[in-house]
Structures are given as C-alpha cells and as structure tokens.
Design an enzyme around this catalytic site. Structure first.
Site, PDB file in Angstrom:
ATOM      1  N   ASP A  78       0.835  -1.209   0.000  1.00  0.00           N
ATOM      2  CA  ASP A  78       0.000   0.000   0.000  1.00  0.00           C
ATOM      3  C   ASP A  78       0.866   1.254   0.000  1.00  0.00           C
ATOM      4  O   ASP A  78       1.954   1.265   0.575  1.00  0.00           O
ATOM      5  CB  ASP A  78      -0.907  -0.029   1.249  1.00  0.00           C
ATOM      6  CG  ASP A  78      -2.038   0.979   1.145  1.00  0.00           C
ATOM      7  OD1 ASP A  78      -2.317   1.469   0.023  1.00  0.00           O
ATOM      8  OD2 ASP A  78      -2.635   1.295   2.185  1.00  0.00           O
ATOM      9  N   HIS A 110       2.345   3.449  -9.139  1.00  0.00           N
ATOM     10  CA  HIS A 110       2.237   2.000  -9.358  1.00  0.00           C
ATOM     11  C   HIS A 110       3.472   1.483 -10.111  1.00  0.00           C
ATOM     12  O   HIS A 110       3.939   0.375  -9.865  1.00  0.00           O
ATOM     13  CB  HIS A 110       0.956   1.661 -10.121  1.00  0.00           C
ATOM     14  CG  HIS A 110      -0.298   1.962  -9.345  1.00  0.00           C
ATOM     15  ND1 HIS A 110      -0.471   1.559  -8.035  1.00  0.00           N
ATOM     16  CD2 HIS A 110      -1.439   2.642  -9.676  1.00  0.00           C
ATOM     17  CE1 HIS A 110      -1.666   1.960  -7.599  1.00  0.00           C
ATOM     18  NE2 HIS A 110      -2.261   2.624  -8.580  1.00  0.00           N
ATOM     19  N   LEU A 135      11.988 -20.056  -4.745  1.00  0.00           N
ATOM     20  CA  LEU A 135      10.861 -19.308  -4.163  1.00  0.00           C
ATOM     21  C   LEU A 135       9.576 -19.523  -4.972  1.00  0.00           C
ATOM     22  O   LEU A 135       9.610 -19.510  -6.203  1.00  0.00           O
ATOM     23  CB  LEU A 135      11.220 -17.807  -4.163  1.00  0.00           C
ATOM     24  CG  LEU A 135      10.113 -16.837  -3.758  1.00  0.00           C
ATOM     25  CD1 LEU A 135       9.842 -16.906  -2.255  1.00  0.00           C
ATOM     26  CD2 LEU A 135      10.477 -15.400  -4.136  1.00  0.00           C
TER      27      LEU A 135
END
Ligand code: FPP
Length: 250
Positions: A20, A37, A131
């Site tokens: 956020d 963004h 991962l």
C-alpha cells in the site's frame, strides 16, 4: 554491498504483503498515481529478489483486490497494462532466478490477452524449484472462501462427499492459497487486513510499516523479519507450554 541477513536467523516460511502507498508516494512527488504504481512494480522486483536470497519459501503479493475494480477506470486500465507489461518483462528473470510464479485470484475477469500472458508466465516457471511467488490478482479472502464453499456444496449435492468429511484440511486444500501465512506485512501506514488472506492469516504475525510501498526494499524486509523473530508464536497455547515444547525439541 553485501545485504544483511536478518538478525535472529529465522526466516518466515511464507510472507504475504499488502503493498500500500503507491498513490501517496506519487502524489508526494507531484506525479500521477500510475507513476506510483510503476515505482511499486520496481519495489516488487527488489523485494522478490531479497526474499528469494533470504530463503523465504513462499511470497504472496496483493497486486489487485476484488474491490480494486471500484477505482477510476483510467487507473484500473493502467494497472492492467502495467500487470501485462511486468509479466512480459519479468518472465525471463523469474525463470532464471528459479522462481515459480503463480497468479491467484479470479483471473476470468481479465482480458483474454492478459489471461494468456498469465498462462505463459505460469507455464514458463512451472518447473522452478526456488521461491514460490504468488501474485494475488482480482483476489479477495472472501472470494476464496466463497469459491471453496460453492465447490464443496456442489460435491456434497452430487453425493460425492459427506458434509461431515469437511474439516480444516479439506477447506485448505480447496483454497487458492494453501499455505498458512507466517508473516503478514502491510506498508503505507494503514492498519487493516483489507480482505487479504483471511483464512491463511489466522495465526500470522502482523507487521505494519509506515513506509510507502515504492520505498520498501531489502532493508525494510529485514526489519519485518527481525520483528517476526522477536515474536513468540503461541498458536493458542501458553508461553510456558511453548517454552517446554522448545526444550523438548533440544
Ligand atoms: C495500493 O496502493 C496498491 C495497489 C492497489 C496496486 C499494487 C500494484 C503494484 C505494487 C504494482 C504492480 C505489481 C505487480 C505485481 C505487477 P494505493 O494505490 O492504494 O496507494 P494509496 O493508499 O497511497 O492511494
């Protein structure tokens, strides 16, 4: 410079992040929200790399919530474009870093070309053994529980399952994210879960950071891991019981 390994030595197996603060970061620089963004996508790259180096097994990032469709259409369109561009750009890197990448959420609402890019990304990294990166897109914790409920109800209605056979393990196996979250991070100063991994975060340690997502980096991730290592995870037990269990392990 050599990156520091988090103090305490322990690395959470599954880290989930609510990224956020992109909009506020951009506004503070006099830029448009979409530039925020874009900077957020750069932070994603750094944090994925850092998590992989530290030996995190699963990293789940909240890229677009079921509720984010309510944003101005221009922002939604820009996020979709950024998502597609990032997939194109990053697929070879993810593959070369052995990162298995999956998109979790209801992708059926995305454009056909975005859905195809997602399929290609997943196919390109399906055999990676490092991962596991889960990008939550058009995801919501309630949506996930709803799709599980529907699937199980359907199975029961068809006589393929007895309702008494439904337990936590069965529900977990139907969720789009199967792993419990060890460390849940939210950046940007807000202190809420915002319909993220509602079931999977039942026993997460929760770390709230005031840092806006584009400024979140490897050092910030280490602070969150240090916080995780400072917590005693009791899972409903008493502190004494946990300590006895640890003594028993030694
Ligand atoms: C929340 O910040 C962020 C989002 C809704 C989008 C997250 C997207 C990215 C980090 C970039 C793309 C990611 C990928 C995986 C390609 P906000 O806009 O709500 O910030 P604000 O609270 O400051 O307005």
């Amino acid at each position: 410079m050599e990156e520091q390994i988090a103090k305490g030595g322990g690395v959470p197996r599954h880290i989930a992040i609510i990224m956020d603060g992109n909009g506020r970061w951009a506004q503070a620089q006099g830029q448009s929200r979409i530039m925020g963004h874009r900077a957020g996508a750069d932070a994603v790259r750094k944090v994925v790399e850092a998590a992989s180096k530290r030996g995190v097994k699963v990293l789940t990032l909240f890229a677009f919530s079921s509720e984010n469709w309510k944003r101005p259409q221009i922002e939604v369109n820009a996020l979709m474009r950024l998502f597609a561009e990032t997939i194109q750009l990053e697929t070879p890197n993810l593959k070369s870093h052995n990162i298995k990448t999956v998109v979790v959420g209801d992708t059926s609402r995305f454009s056909t070309s975005l859905q195809e890019s997602i399929d290609e990304l997943q196919a390109a990294t399906v055999d990676c053994t490092g991962l596991v990166l889960q990008i939550a897109a058009n995801y919501g914790g309630r949506w996930d529980l709803l799709q599980v409920t529907r699937a199980l109800a359907m199975k029961c209605a068809m006589g393929l399952m007895d309702p008494s056979a439904i337990d936590e393990k069965v529900i977990t196996s139907y969720l789009s994210v199967a792993d419990d979250v060890d460390l849940l991070i939210r950046t940007g100063g807000e202190k809420r879960i915002s319909n993220f991994l509602l079931w999977q975060a039942a026993y997460s340690e929760v770390y709230f950071s005031d840092v806006l997502w584009p400024d979140f980096d490897a050092a910030q991730l280490d602070l969150a891991i240090d916080f995780f290592n400072s917590r005693e995870r009791r899972f409903g037990m008493t502190s004494e019981q946990v300590k006895n269990q640890e003594d028993f392990k030694c």
